[in-house]
Design a protein around this motif. Structure first.
Motif, mmCIF file in Angstrom:
data_model
loop_
_atom_site.group_PDB
_atom_site.id
_atom_site.type_symbol
_atom_site.label_atom_id
_atom_site.label_comp_id
_atom_site.label_asym_id
_atom_site.label_seq_id
_atom_site.Cartn_x
_atom_site.Cartn_y
_atom_site.Cartn_z
ATOM 1 N N THR A 76 31.401 -16.720 -15.272
ATOM 2 C CA THR A 76 30.605 -15.675 -15.968
ATOM 3 C C THR A 76 29.829 -15.078 -14.895
ATOM 4 O O THR A 76 28.508 -14.887 -14.933
ATOM 5 N N THR A 77 30.546 -14.471 -13.910
ATOM 6 C CA THR A 77 29.796 -13.570 -12.918
ATOM 7 C C THR A 77 30.653 -12.371 -12.744
ATOM 8 O O THR A 77 31.926 -12.249 -13.298
ATOM 9 N N VAL A 78 30.024 -11.336 -12.250
ATOM 10 C CA VAL A 78 30.734 -10.092 -11.893
ATOM 11 C C VAL A 78 31.006 -10.022 -10.435
ATOM 12 O O VAL A 78 30.172 -10.251 -9.665
ATOM 13 N N SER A 79 32.304 -9.696 -9.828
ATOM 14 C CA SER A 79 32.512 -10.159 -8.539
ATOM 15 C C SER A 79 32.648 -8.539 -8.113
ATOM 16 O O SER A 79 33.203 -7.704 -8.750
ATOM 17 N N LEU A 80 32.475 -8.558 -6.695
ATOM 18 C CA LEU A 80 32.993 -7.158 -5.841
ATOM 19 C C LEU A 80 33.748 -7.609 -4.700
ATOM 20 O O LEU A 80 33.253 -8.383 -3.740
ATOM 21 N N GLN A 81 35.138 -7.462 -4.881
ATOM 22 C CA GLN A 81 35.998 -7.568 -3.577
ATOM 23 C C GLN A 81 35.851 -6.455 -2.695
ATOM 24 O O GLN A 81 36.380 -5.485 -3.243
ATOM 25 N N MET A 82 35.231 -6.792 -1.691
ATOM 26 C CA MET A 82 35.460 -5.644 -0.609
ATOM 27 C C MET A 82 36.699 -5.935 0.650
ATOM 28 O O MET A 82 36.420 -6.897 1.207
ATOM 29 N N ASN A 83 37.523 -4.978 0.832
ATOM 30 C CA ASN A 83 38.349 -5.026 1.732
ATOM 31 C C ASN A 83 38.348 -3.828 2.959
ATOM 32 O O ASN A 83 37.575 -2.956 2.561
ATOM 33 N N SER A 84 39.016 -4.095 3.897
ATOM 34 C CA SER A 84 38.972 -3.021 4.830
ATOM 35 C C SER A 84 37.415 -2.770 5.268
ATOM 36 O O SER A 84 37.286 -1.603 5.395
ATOM 37 N N LEU A 85 36.664 -3.599 5.595
ATOM 38 C CA LEU A 85 35.274 -3.325 5.553
ATOM 39 C C LEU A 85 35.222 -2.440 7.027
ATOM 40 O O LEU A 85 35.786 -2.730 8.119
ATOM 41 N N LYS A 86 34.173 -1.789 6.861
ATOM 42 C CA LYS A 86 33.769 -0.789 8.107
ATOM 43 C C LYS A 86 32.372 -1.020 8.613
ATOM 44 O O LYS A 86 31.624 -1.666 7.767
ATOM 45 N N PRO A 87 32.124 -0.924 9.753
ATOM 46 C CA PRO A 87 30.598 -0.870 10.120
ATOM 47 C C PRO A 87 29.686 -0.193 9.312
ATOM 48 O O PRO A 87 28.726 -0.701 8.831
#
Length: 128
Positions: A76-87
């Motif tokens: 019961t959560t909302v997720s934010l998958q973040m890839n290729s992160l930059k500074p």
């Protein structure tokens, strides 16, 4: 109702992180759940939002193609998958929620003032 964002941390350039937003089991009762971020000295910026049904998602231009917002029905959560992160992704990330449906959602939901509830943020730091 308190929204709780978690999952932030320190990651290297090009790395990935997964943020989660929960609201004491109420996460899925909101019409929209969104993510914003705020870097030091900058205005709060829209990242992504998802509708109650999970069918519709909106993304900010600066993150489009690198992040995915989703609902985790088991947790019961909302997720934010973040890839290729930059500074330049370094910021405090906030989750927010809105109780009511809104017309022209793709525009108004990019604006922080149209959300009713906010949680404390979680810090994401991307090192170069």
């Amino acid at each position: 109702v308190q929204l709780q964002a978690s999952g932030g941390g320190l990651v290297q350039d090009g790395g990935s992180l997964r943020l989660s937003c929960s609201a004491s089991g109420r996460t899925f009762s909101y019409y929209y759940v969104g993510w914003f971020r705020q870097a030091p000295g900058k205005e709060r910026e829209f990242v992504a939002t998802i509708t109650l049904s999970g069918d519709t998602k909106y993304y900010g231009d600066s993150v489009k193609g690198r992040v995915t917002v989703s609902k985790d029905y088991a947790k019961t959560t909302v997720s934010l998958q973040m890839n290729s992160l930059k500074p330049e992704d370094t910021a405090v990330y906030y989750c927010a929620a809105r109780d009511r449906r809104i017309a022209s959602a793709s525009y108004y939901l990019t604006l922080a003032q149209y959300y009713d509830y906010w949680g404390q943020g979680t810090l994401v730091t991307v090192s170069s």
